[in-house]
Design a protein around this motif. Structure first.
Motif, PDB file in Angstrom:
ATOM      1  N   LEU A 196      43.126  30.040  23.664  1.00 16.14           N
ATOM      2  CA  LEU A 196      43.992  29.193  22.702  1.00 16.14           C
ATOM      3  C   LEU A 196      45.366  29.017  23.431  1.00 16.14           C
ATOM      4  N   LEU A 197      45.773  30.097  24.270  1.00 14.31           N
ATOM      5  CA  LEU A 197      46.822  30.080  24.982  1.00 14.31           C
ATOM      6  C   LEU A 197      47.048  28.745  25.804  1.00 14.31           C
ATOM      7  N   TYR A 198      45.933  28.757  26.569  1.00 15.35           N
ATOM      8  CA  TYR A 198      45.709  27.624  27.761  1.00 15.35           C
ATOM      9  C   TYR A 198      45.772  26.439  27.028  1.00 15.35           C
ATOM     10  N   TRP A 199      44.924  26.322  25.910  1.00 16.39           N
ATOM     11  CA  TRP A 199      44.821  25.025  25.160  1.00 16.39           C
ATOM     12  C   TRP A 199      45.924  24.414  24.603  1.00 16.39           C
ATOM     13  N   THR A 200      46.807  25.291  24.305  1.00 18.17           N
ATOM     14  CA  THR A 200      48.095  24.832  23.573  1.00 18.17           C
ATOM     15  C   THR A 200      49.510  25.128  24.352  1.00 18.17           C
ATOM     16  N   GLN A 201      49.246  24.981  25.775  1.00 17.96           N
ATOM     17  CA  GLN A 201      50.308  25.199  26.732  1.00 17.96           C
ATOM     18  C   GLN A 201      51.183  26.430  26.590  1.00 17.96           C
ATOM     19  N   GLY A 202      50.660  27.579  26.459  1.00 15.93           N
ATOM     20  CA  GLY A 202      51.480  28.747  26.421  1.00 15.93           C
ATOM     21  C   GLY A 202      51.725  29.199  27.996  1.00 15.93           C
ATOM     22  N   ASN A 203      52.361  30.187  27.975  1.00 11.32           N
ATOM     23  CA  ASN A 203      52.842  30.611  29.511  1.00 11.32           C
ATOM     24  C   ASN A 203      51.663  32.018  29.735  1.00 11.32           C
ATOM     25  N   TYR A 204      51.338  32.318  31.087  1.00  9.34           N
ATOM     26  CA  TYR A 204      50.568  33.502  31.271  1.00  9.34           C
ATOM     27  C   TYR A 204      50.767  33.660  32.839  1.00  9.34           C
ATOM     28  N   ARG A 205      50.189  35.014  33.136  1.00 11.21           N
ATOM     29  CA  ARG A 205      50.294  35.269  34.605  1.00 11.21           C
ATOM     30  C   ARG A 205      49.061  35.751  35.090  1.00 11.21           C
ATOM     31  N   GLY A 206      48.547  34.894  36.164  1.00 12.33           N
ATOM     32  CA  GLY A 206      47.424  35.532  37.009  1.00 12.33           C
ATOM     33  C   GLY A 206      47.395  36.706  37.710  1.00 12.33           C
ATOM     34  N   ILE A 207      46.558  37.692  37.693  1.00 15.48           N
ATOM     35  CA  ILE A 207      46.584  38.731  38.604  1.00 15.48           C
ATOM     36  C   ILE A 207      45.399  38.670  39.294  1.00 15.48           C
ATOM     37  N   GLY A 208      45.401  38.901  40.671  1.00 15.26           N
ATOM     38  CA  GLY A 208      44.230  39.018  41.526  1.00 15.26           C
ATOM     39  C   GLY A 208      44.034  37.741  42.597  1.00 15.26           C
ATOM     40  N   CYS A 209      43.199  38.091  43.332  1.00 14.45           N
ATOM     41  CA  CYS A 209      43.031  36.767  44.114  1.00 14.45           C
ATOM     42  C   CYS A 209      42.575  35.627  43.607  1.00 14.45           C
ATOM     43  N   ALA A 210      43.056  34.363  43.889  1.00 12.55           N
ATOM     44  CA  ALA A 210      42.671  33.210  43.271  1.00 12.55           C
ATOM     45  C   ALA A 210      43.092  32.695  42.111  1.00 12.55           C
ATOM     46  N   ALA A 211      43.960  33.866  41.371  1.00 15.30           N
ATOM     47  CA  ALA A 211      44.418  33.735  40.014  1.00 15.30           C
ATOM     48  C   ALA A 211      45.829  32.766  40.012  1.00 15.30           C
ATOM     49  N   HIS A 212      45.646  32.188  38.676  1.00 12.59           N
ATOM     50  CA  HIS A 212      46.735  30.964  38.665  1.00 12.59           C
ATOM     51  C   HIS A 212      47.610  31.586  37.350  1.00 12.59           C
ATOM     52  N   SER A 213      48.966  30.930  37.477  1.00 10.15           N
ATOM     53  CA  SER A 213      49.883  31.547  36.368  1.00 10.15           C
ATOM     54  C   SER A 213      50.799  30.090  36.198  1.00 10.15           C
ATOM     55  N   HIS A 214      51.428  30.339  34.967  1.00  8.94           N
ATOM     56  CA  HIS A 214      52.336  29.050  34.603  1.00  8.94           C
ATOM     57  C   HIS A 214      53.386  29.655  33.743  1.00  8.94           C
ATOM     58  N   ALA A 215      54.596  29.235  34.043  1.00 12.83           N
ATOM     59  CA  ALA A 215      55.558  29.474  33.473  1.00 12.83           C
ATOM     60  C   ALA A 215      56.749  28.343  33.437  1.00 12.83           C
ATOM     61  N   SER A 216      57.373  27.908  32.353  1.00 17.30           N
ATOM     62  CA  SER A 216      58.429  26.958  32.487  1.00 17.30           C
ATOM     63  C   SER A 216      58.218  25.965  33.391  1.00 17.30           C
ATOM     64  N   GLY A 217      56.962  25.137  33.156  1.00 13.77           N
ATOM     65  CA  GLY A 217      56.792  24.055  33.907  1.00 13.77           C
ATOM     66  C   GLY A 217      56.267  24.129  35.296  1.00 13.77           C
ATOM     67  N   ARG A 218      56.255  25.235  35.519  1.00 13.95           N
ATOM     68  CA  ARG A 218      55.925  25.818  37.310  1.00 13.95           C
ATOM     69  C   ARG A 218      54.472  26.327  37.163  1.00 13.95           C
ATOM     70  N   ARG A 219      53.595  25.781  38.216  1.00 11.13           N
ATOM     71  CA  ARG A 219      52.139  26.452  38.062  1.00 11.13           C
ATOM     72  C   ARG A 219      52.135  26.977  39.550  1.00 11.13           C
ATOM     73  N   TRP A 220      51.640  28.172  39.862  1.00 13.48           N
ATOM     74  CA  TRP A 220      51.298  28.714  40.850  1.00 13.48           C
ATOM     75  C   TRP A 220      49.962  29.585  41.056  1.00 13.48           C
ATOM     76  N   TRP A 221      49.493  29.746  42.348  1.00 15.04           N
ATOM     77  CA  TRP A 221      48.139  30.498  42.456  1.00 15.04           C
ATOM     78  C   TRP A 221      48.068  31.147  43.785  1.00 15.04           C
ATOM     79  N   ASN A 222      47.406  32.217  43.440  1.00 17.05           N
ATOM     80  CA  ASN A 222      47.373  33.392  44.584  1.00 17.05           C
ATOM     81  C   ASN A 222      46.219  32.978  45.893  1.00 17.05           C
ATOM     82  N   VAL A 223      46.456  33.770  46.781  1.00 11.80           N
ATOM     83  CA  VAL A 223      45.549  33.553  47.878  1.00 11.80           C
ATOM     84  C   VAL A 223      44.202  33.896  47.429  1.00 11.80           C
ATOM     85  N   ARG A 224      42.925  33.120  48.143  1.00 12.24           N
ATOM     86  CA  ARG A 224      41.709  33.021  47.489  1.00 12.24           C
ATOM     87  C   ARG A 224      40.849  34.371  47.816  1.00 12.24           C
ATOM     88  N   THR A 225      41.131  34.878  49.160  1.00 12.40           N
ATOM     89  CA  THR A 225      40.046  36.057  49.358  1.00 12.40           C
ATOM     90  C   THR A 225      40.695  37.343  48.962  1.00 12.40           C
TER      91      THR A 225
END
Length: 385
Positions: A270-299
């Motif tokens: 529900l956090l994703y579907w209602t525009q919450g903030n989150y942090r992705g940990i690990g390879c290829a993980a995605h994050s979002h905060a305050s309008g910025r989205r970023w992702w980690n290296v894949r391997t």
């Protein structure tokens, strides 16, 4: 017609599932929520439809990978999480002591939802007892089908009998909630096969069920074999079947591909579907905060090496402007049963979308997708864009 969900064939968030900044109609009262997603990239076998960042020959990296994840968590100085989700890959392949090392490093609010995805073949009483003692309170079992020839068509290997065993263990050990994850539309899956799968799973009385339409992702064995590609009308028919069967047993639709008993909705998704903030940990993980989205290296090798060298695992990032945030907020919110305030859509939008929307007058006037609208959610999203 193909019912599509934010999380196809699982609850891990790859780039196409990312939520924009909290600027949409449902976000204001939810700003206190914060999620952490941990990507576990290890599998015994890659399913034919899977395009996720997973590997079957890197198990020797598990301990070093966990060290790197803990280091990323500590370096990030994250706020206390309201939800933590271990996805993959197959998180239940990690020895529980390793998985719980990562969880222990993540600050959490009291009562935070903590989910681990599990392959039924990896589940043992000792594994789930370790999870429960370590703070895991929700499980998500990758079932996909209860029909052996359909599992074979998907490239899945687990024993159907283990699904019932998983449900019994989750219930007897007292997990707060648990999910059964299904996929419909596999080559060779008849309507009777799908009804058999849904009926068999619902007999286990799961408090939550996810059912995703099979999608063809580039670079997968499924993509390379056009004879096995799903038929969209068949998938739409099967969606209507699972929706009706869930309703009959008290599982309410709260997002296009997710049904739950009251208070068993997945808070992390529900956090994703209602525009919450989150942090992705690990390879290829995605994050979002305050309008910025970023992702980690894949391997996993690059991820481990960067953290070991004291460097950031960041691969790339993007930012959305206010209008893009607003439109994506509407698109995501419409996928949920809460819908959006009628005032957030123009009268022309509502008229153009006709029978795809339902206008409901509760405490306020809101617009939701009708059942037909859920089947055509992508088309609705395009119109709103």
């Amino acid at each position: 017609m193909r019912p599509r969900s934010v999380g196809s064939a699982g609850e891990q968030p790859p780039v196409e599932r990312q939520a924009p900044a909290p600027a949409g109609p449902l976000s204001a009262e939810r700003d206190h929520r914060y999620g952490v997603y941990v990507h576990v990239p290890f599998c015994e076998r890659r399913c034919d439809y899977c395009a996720f960042a997973t590997w079957t020959d890197r198990h020797h990296l598990q301990a070093a990978y966990v060290d790197a994840c803990v280091q990323e968590v500590v370096s990030a100085a994250l706020p206390p999480a309201t939800s933590v989700f271990f996805g993959g890959g197959t998180p239940s392949l990690l020895p529980p002591a390793l998985l719980l090392r990562i969880l222990d490093a993540i600050a959490r609010v009291p009562g935070a939802e903590v989910t681990v995805e599990c392959n039924p073949d990896t589940v043992t009483p000792a594994l789930l007892e370790s999870y429960l003692a370590g703070g895991v309170n929700r499980l998500s079992f990758g079932v996909q089908s209860m029909v052996p020839h359909v599992l074979a068509s998907l490239g899945r290997t687990h024993d159907v009998a283990n699904v019932s065993r998983c449900a019994a263990l989750a219930r007897s050990l007292g997990f707060a909630s648990w999910n059964m994850d299904l996929i419909h539309g596999a080559f060779g899956e008849s309507s009777d096969d799908w009804r058999r799968t849904v009926s068999s799973v619902l007999e286990l009385e799961p408090p939550h069920l996810s059912a995703y339409a099979l999608t063809v992702e580039q670079g997968t064995p499924l993509a390379a074999d056009a004879t096995r590609h799903p038929d969209e009308d068949d998938e739409a028919d099967k969606y209507l079947v699972v929706d009706a069967m869930c309703a009959e047993v008290g599982l309410a639709s709260y997002e296009i591909s997710n049904w739950a008993r009251p208070a068993h909705e997945c808070r992390h998704n529900l956090l994703y579907w209602t525009q919450g903030n989150y942090r992705g940990i690990g390879c290829a993980a995605h994050s979002h905060a305050s309008g910025r989205r970023w992702w980690n290296v894949r391997t996993p090798e690059r991820y481990i090496a960067l953290l070991a060298a004291g460097k950031s695992p960041l691969a790339a990032s993007e930012s959305l402007d206010a209008e893009a945030q607003r439109v994506e907020g509407l698109q995501l919110s419409l996928r949920t049963s809460a819908g959006v305030p009628a005032s957030s859509l123009s009268s022309a939008d509502v008229a153009a979308l006709g029978g795809l929307l339902v206008v409901a007058e509760d405490d306020d006037v809101r617009v939701r997708l009708s059942v037909t609208g859920r089947l055509l959610a992508n088309e609705v999203a395009v119109r709103l864009r």
